[in-house]
Write an enzyme that holds these catalytic residues in place. Structure first.
Site, mmCIF file in Angstrom:
data_model
loop_
_atom_site.group_PDB
_atom_site.id
_atom_site.type_symbol
_atom_site.label_atom_id
_atom_site.label_comp_id
_atom_site.label_asym_id
_atom_site.label_seq_id
_atom_site.Cartn_x
_atom_site.Cartn_y
_atom_site.Cartn_z
ATOM 1 N N CYS A 1 -6.326 0.284 7.707
ATOM 2 C CA CYS A 1 -6.965 0.991 6.523
ATOM 3 C C CYS A 1 -7.406 2.149 7.401
ATOM 4 O O CYS A 1 -8.079 2.274 8.461
ATOM 5 C CB CYS A 1 -7.933 0.515 6.015
ATOM 6 N N CYS B 1 0.793 -1.379 -0.043
ATOM 7 C CA CYS B 1 0.034 0.174 0.024
ATOM 8 C C CYS B 1 0.944 1.142 0.036
ATOM 9 O O CYS B 1 1.599 1.469 1.018
ATOM 10 C CB CYS B 1 -0.945 -0.131 1.354
#
Ligand code: SF4
Length: 353
Positions: A344, A113
């Protein structure tokens, strides 16, 4: 401070193919040296000019004399979660810090990510990065170098197989930098990622969604998080400019490049957007694009401040089953890296305590 970063002309990690060709010509070296130089930077991940051992000494000396360097980010802190997730804080040359996360996918593969901005301007209320505000965009080299650096940290038998633009920042706000970084990541003579293994996640900058679809054939994820404008306005201020209906039109028009579907991210906030009514309304809102989307439910990952609750597992399952009964493909994101603030919506340097 401008949000447009200065791109140093003398850093090899910022150069594209034309840049390497021009540099090699300027040095009076044969054209094939451009490929060698490019390979050292983007295939072998060299961190210094000295280690480029198949380049003649005179060429390495000329590069050094002209102030060329390689590598755009430095490892600051590395933290590892009990579930194997690794969070890298990386320092940029102006001292700013961004974070990138390696998420284990099993079978020796990681998904990485990456961050695209220092902070973020979009102020989504459930996201820690949003509380930081935006300092600046990242350059293409700073984005790609997060991957080059991370590759050096994983063992040889482990592979970074997927890249997701879901780290700090709204990728489509830094449109040019992100598109150029994708072109660099997918160069077959460099890192060689398939565009099908790259996903860009946006909070819904509608005009840029179509532009992304035209520029690079990557997967798209939309951070939707509400089934009504009233709720989305409250938790995602961007919705006041581009409300849900406009967003769904953009989704409908977006080309699906891979076998997969587009992902609709839905962060579940207890008591805010996770009721049965929300699930039914979400099914109605997405009905016309049902064939091309998958809904990914993300039980909220807490950080101190906004006062939201993470819904109980039973609530998540009830929400999921309503959508499934309406024939949606639904997944529930397995939370990874919660113990190191790498999940997240949790990215961003914490103030020293
Ligand atoms: S969710 Fe994404 S777009 Fe929203 S504030 Fe966080 S980083 Fe920015």
């Amino acid at each position: 401070m401008s949000i447009r970063p200065v791109i140093p002309r003398t850093n090899l990690t910022e150069l594209n193919r034309q840049g390497f060709a021009a540099l090699v010509a300027e040095l009076g070296e044969p054209a094939y040296r451009a490929d060698q130089l490019h390979g050292w930077v983007f295939k072998r991940g060299a961190r210094s000019i000295d280690e480029m051992s198949n380049l003649p000494k005179r060429m390495r000396a000329a590069l050094t004399e002209r102030g060329y360097s390689v590598g755009r980010v430095e490892l600051g802190q590395l933290r590892e979660s009990i579930d194997g997730t690794r969070k890298l804080a990386v320092r940029l040359d102006d001292g700013a810090v961004v974070e990138t996360v390696l998420i284990p996918m099993g079978q020796g593969r990681f998904s990485q990510c990456v961050s695209s901005q220092v902070g973020c301007a979009l102020d989504c209320k459930f996201c820690y990065t949003g509380t930081l505000g935006l300092s600046r965009h990242l350059t293409p080299g700073e984005i790609v170098d997060q991957v080059l650096l991370a590759r050096q940290l994983v063992p040889d038998d482990v592979r970074i197989s997927h890249i997701v633009y879901m780290g700090m920042g709204e990728p489509l706000h830094n449109f040019d930098g992100v598109v150029e970084s994708i072109r660099m990541l997918t160069d077959p003579e460099g890192l060689g990622f398939s565009p099908r293994k790259i996903t860009v996640s946006t909070s819904g900058l509608v005009p840029k969604i179509a532009a992304l679809g035209e520029a690079v054939p990557v997967n798209l994820a939309i951070s939707l998080n509400a089934s009504s404008d009233a709720v989305r306005d409250r938790i995602m201020p961007i919705n006041k400019r581009y409300p849900i209906e406009t967003l769904v039109e953009a989704i409908d028009a977006y080309p699906i490049h891979s076998r997969g579907k587009m992902t609709m991210e839905y962060v579940l906030l207890g008591g805010v957007n996770d009721s049965d009514d929300d699930a039914h309304r979400l099914a109605r809102v997405l009905a016309r694009v049902r064939h091309k989307v998958r809904v990914n439910l993300i039980p909220w990952n807490p950080f101190q401040g906004p006062g939201y609750d993470r819904p109980a597992d039973g609530r998540v399952r009830a929400f999921q089953s309503i959508l499934e009964r309406r024939r949606f493909t639904v997944t529930v994101r397995t939370t990874k890296g919660l113990d190191i603030d790498a999940a997240c919506g949790q990215l961003g340097e914490r103030p020293a305590s």
